[in-house]
Write a protein that holds these residues in place. Sequence first.
Motif, short mmCIF file in Angstrom:
data_model
loop_
_atom_site.label_atom_id
_atom_site.label_comp_id
_atom_site.label_asym_id
_atom_site.label_seq_id
_atom_site.Cartn_x
_atom_site.Cartn_y
_atom_site.Cartn_z
N ARG A 190 -25.48 -16.73 48.44
CA ARG A 190 -25.56 -18.03 48.63
C ARG A 190 -26.07 -19.02 47.44
O ARG A 190 -26.35 -20.18 47.43
CB ARG A 190 -27.07 -18.10 49.41
N ARG A 191 -26.01 -18.27 46.22
CA ARG A 191 -26.38 -18.88 44.85
C ARG A 191 -25.19 -19.24 44.18
O ARG A 191 -25.16 -18.86 42.84
CB ARG A 191 -27.45 -18.34 44.29
N GLY A 192 -23.76 -19.67 44.52
CA GLY A 192 -22.97 -20.05 43.69
C GLY A 192 -22.90 -20.91 42.48
O GLY A 192 -22.17 -20.86 41.41
N ASP A 193 -24.09 -21.75 42.67
CA ASP A 193 -24.44 -22.45 41.58
C ASP A 193 -24.98 -21.54 40.31
O ASP A 193 -24.57 -22.09 39.17
CB ASP A 193 -25.53 -23.61 41.89
N ILE A 194 -25.56 -20.68 40.50
CA ILE A 194 -26.19 -19.95 39.48
C ILE A 194 -24.87 -19.03 38.96
O ILE A 194 -24.93 -18.88 37.65
CB ILE A 194 -27.29 -18.90 39.84
N LYS A 195 -23.98 -18.54 39.89
CA LYS A 195 -22.90 -17.68 39.48
C LYS A 195 -21.89 -18.34 38.57
O LYS A 195 -21.48 -17.79 37.59
CB LYS A 195 -22.21 -17.27 40.59
N LEU A 196 -21.82 -19.66 38.89
CA LEU A 196 -20.72 -20.29 37.98
C LEU A 196 -21.32 -20.80 36.95
O LEU A 196 -20.70 -20.77 35.63
CB LEU A 196 -20.32 -21.77 38.65
N ALA A 249 -19.28 -26.39 48.94
CA ALA A 249 -20.60 -25.63 49.39
C ALA A 249 -21.11 -24.34 48.46
O ALA A 249 -20.14 -23.71 48.12
CB ALA A 249 -20.23 -25.10 50.83
N ILE A 250 -22.39 -24.51 48.14
CA ILE A 250 -22.87 -23.59 47.20
C ILE A 250 -22.50 -22.11 47.63
O ILE A 250 -22.23 -21.25 46.87
CB ILE A 250 -24.36 -23.80 47.04
N GLY A 251 -22.48 -21.80 48.86
CA GLY A 251 -22.01 -20.38 49.20
C GLY A 251 -20.85 -20.17 49.44
O GLY A 251 -20.49 -18.92 49.70
N LYS A 252 -20.12 -21.21 49.17
CA LYS A 252 -18.55 -20.82 49.35
C LYS A 252 -17.85 -20.50 47.79
O LYS A 252 -16.82 -20.13 47.81
CB LYS A 252 -17.78 -21.94 49.79
N VAL A 253 -18.76 -20.50 46.75
CA VAL A 253 -18.10 -20.31 45.66
C VAL A 253 -17.65 -18.75 45.27
O VAL A 253 -16.77 -18.74 44.66
CB VAL A 253 -19.33 -20.41 44.38
N GLY A 255 -17.17 -16.52 47.75
CA GLY A 255 -16.31 -15.92 48.87
C GLY A 255 -16.80 -14.86 49.61
O GLY A 255 -16.31 -14.15 50.43
N GLN A 256 -18.15 -14.51 49.39
CA GLN A 256 -18.60 -13.35 49.94
C GLN A 256 -18.90 -13.36 51.38
O GLN A 256 -19.16 -12.54 52.37
CB GLN A 256 -19.82 -12.77 49.27
N GLU A 257 -19.23 -14.77 51.65
CA GLU A 257 -19.72 -15.01 53.10
C GLU A 257 -18.90 -16.11 53.77
O GLU A 257 -18.22 -16.98 53.22
CB GLU A 257 -21.25 -15.86 52.94
N GLN A 258 -18.52 -15.96 55.13
CA GLN A 258 -17.63 -16.54 55.64
C GLN A 258 -18.23 -18.01 56.04
O GLN A 258 -17.86 -19.27 56.08
CB GLN A 258 -17.12 -15.97 56.94
N SER A 259 -19.33 -17.98 56.68
CA SER A 259 -20.08 -19.30 57.39
C SER A 259 -20.62 -20.17 56.21
O SER A 259 -21.21 -19.68 55.12
CB SER A 259 -21.09 -18.88 58.27
N ILE A 265 -24.37 -28.78 49.15
CA ILE A 265 -23.14 -29.24 48.32
C ILE A 265 -23.79 -28.91 46.81
O ILE A 265 -24.78 -29.14 46.50
CB ILE A 265 -22.35 -30.38 48.51
N LEU A 266 -22.65 -28.31 45.82
CA LEU A 266 -23.15 -28.19 44.54
C LEU A 266 -23.37 -29.58 43.96
O LEU A 266 -22.67 -30.82 44.03
CB LEU A 266 -21.76 -27.70 43.62
N SER A 267 -24.34 -29.59 42.99
CA SER A 267 -24.70 -31.02 42.38
C SER A 267 -23.63 -31.15 41.18
O SER A 267 -23.07 -30.23 40.94
CB SER A 267 -26.01 -30.86 41.77
N ILE A 268 -23.63 -32.49 40.81
CA ILE A 268 -22.62 -32.83 39.95
C ILE A 268 -23.72 -33.35 38.75
O ILE A 268 -24.21 -34.34 39.04
CB ILE A 268 -21.44 -33.80 40.29
N PRO A 269 -23.60 -32.91 37.59
CA PRO A 269 -23.01 -31.70 37.21
C PRO A 269 -23.87 -30.29 37.69
O PRO A 269 -25.02 -30.46 38.12
CB PRO A 269 -23.06 -31.51 35.65
N ILE A 270 -23.35 -29.18 37.80
CA ILE A 270 -24.03 -28.03 38.24
C ILE A 270 -25.29 -27.67 37.47
O ILE A 270 -26.24 -27.43 38.23
CB ILE A 270 -23.25 -26.78 38.34
#
Length: 418
Positions: A190-196, A249-253, A255-259, A265-270
């Motif tokens: 759920r934390r795609g912002d941190i991963k990126l 969406a932050i949890g789509k970054v 691809g581990q989860e479908q829903s 949504i990711l903030s700009i800038p991350i």
Amino acid sequence: MEGTIKRHWEYICNHNKEKTKILGDKNDDPICEDSENKFDFSVMSYNILSQDLLEDNSHLYKHCQRPVLHWSFRFPNILKEIKHFDADVLCLQEVQEDHYGTEIRPSLESLGYHCEYKMRTGRKPDGCAICFKHSKFSLISVNPVEFYRRDVPLLDRDNVGLVLLLQPKIPSTASPAICVANTHLLYNPRRGDIKLTQLAMLLAEISSVAHQKDGSFCPIVMCGDFNSVPGSPLYSFIKEGKLNYEGLAIGKVSGQEQSSRGQRILSIPIWPPNLGISQNCVYEVQQVPKVEKTDSDLTQTQLDKTEVLVTAEKLSSKLQHHFSLSSVYSHYFPDTGIPEVTTCHSRSAITVDYIFYSAEKEGVAGQPGAEVALVGGLKLLARLSLLTEQDLWTVNGLPNENNSSDHLPLLAKFRLEL
């Protein structure tokens, strides 16, 4: 007694177009055109499963017989694998500090490796190691990367990376150095912002380390457990060199989860400007406006200019990096389209581990930052085949009697043309 899984070398020539597959062992030579001025080397990336993490997440290993989960059983198996494949460079993740000091490092040193290690921050007991054969490389520099930053609230996780600059040992030939990076990004889907942001920090360090005096980059190999699946936005960013994350969406970054219901949504800038890394994933030189004592108006004008630049940077939702990176693996079996997997336990079987590398210059013109040249790209000669989820369940998943991590080792053979 469980069966053993069969993996074989897939030989690849002619700019990554697969020509032939041959069963073989570690001593087989790839069937590729030979070259006088070349340096061939092999790289293994392997998440060896820290014993503490195994015990903290026992629900993932309900399918396993208890004895195969003991470190005293697992480590000899892992060492046997490393010894068998005999890679020139090892990038290991989930290397537990106490085991590294007492068993892993001494064992690998006895096999001719020099080892470097970066432990995770906080109270985490494991980290990343890069080990290389003395006979093949000498060490130029060691560059650890800590993703935890006290001054950046977003970066409150203890993951790390490690970047080495290695000099190939080639008699009488000038060779570029090779930059080898290893990381284990945050797991939390759920934390795609941190991963990126962690990935951007690693890329910035690689950019700094691989940068040569003439402005070009030396060849790069980037390994690790990226906790992201093939085709995900994070994976695509690594391969394509660009990502427009507006509305993502932050949890789509990863691809581990479908829903993605209820996800922000990711903030700009991350990440905030005080991280000191630009949207091009390089370290920023902080511009301090010159202060003229005599003219207060001039000073104010320069400050205003600086503010405008910062604002323009903030509004960009486009990430870029300057490397042309390919993945060693294709992630799907060509005949069936069935996914390859690199990790398998009670909850899932997916690909999260990768070996990325600087491909030879080919069609680089369209890449962002293509004006940055690459010296002596790498040619992929061979890779150790991966398996399907079905293959792994025929041997009771991972870990099992013969394979002692919940990840498979990835292995590639490269050629550096000199």
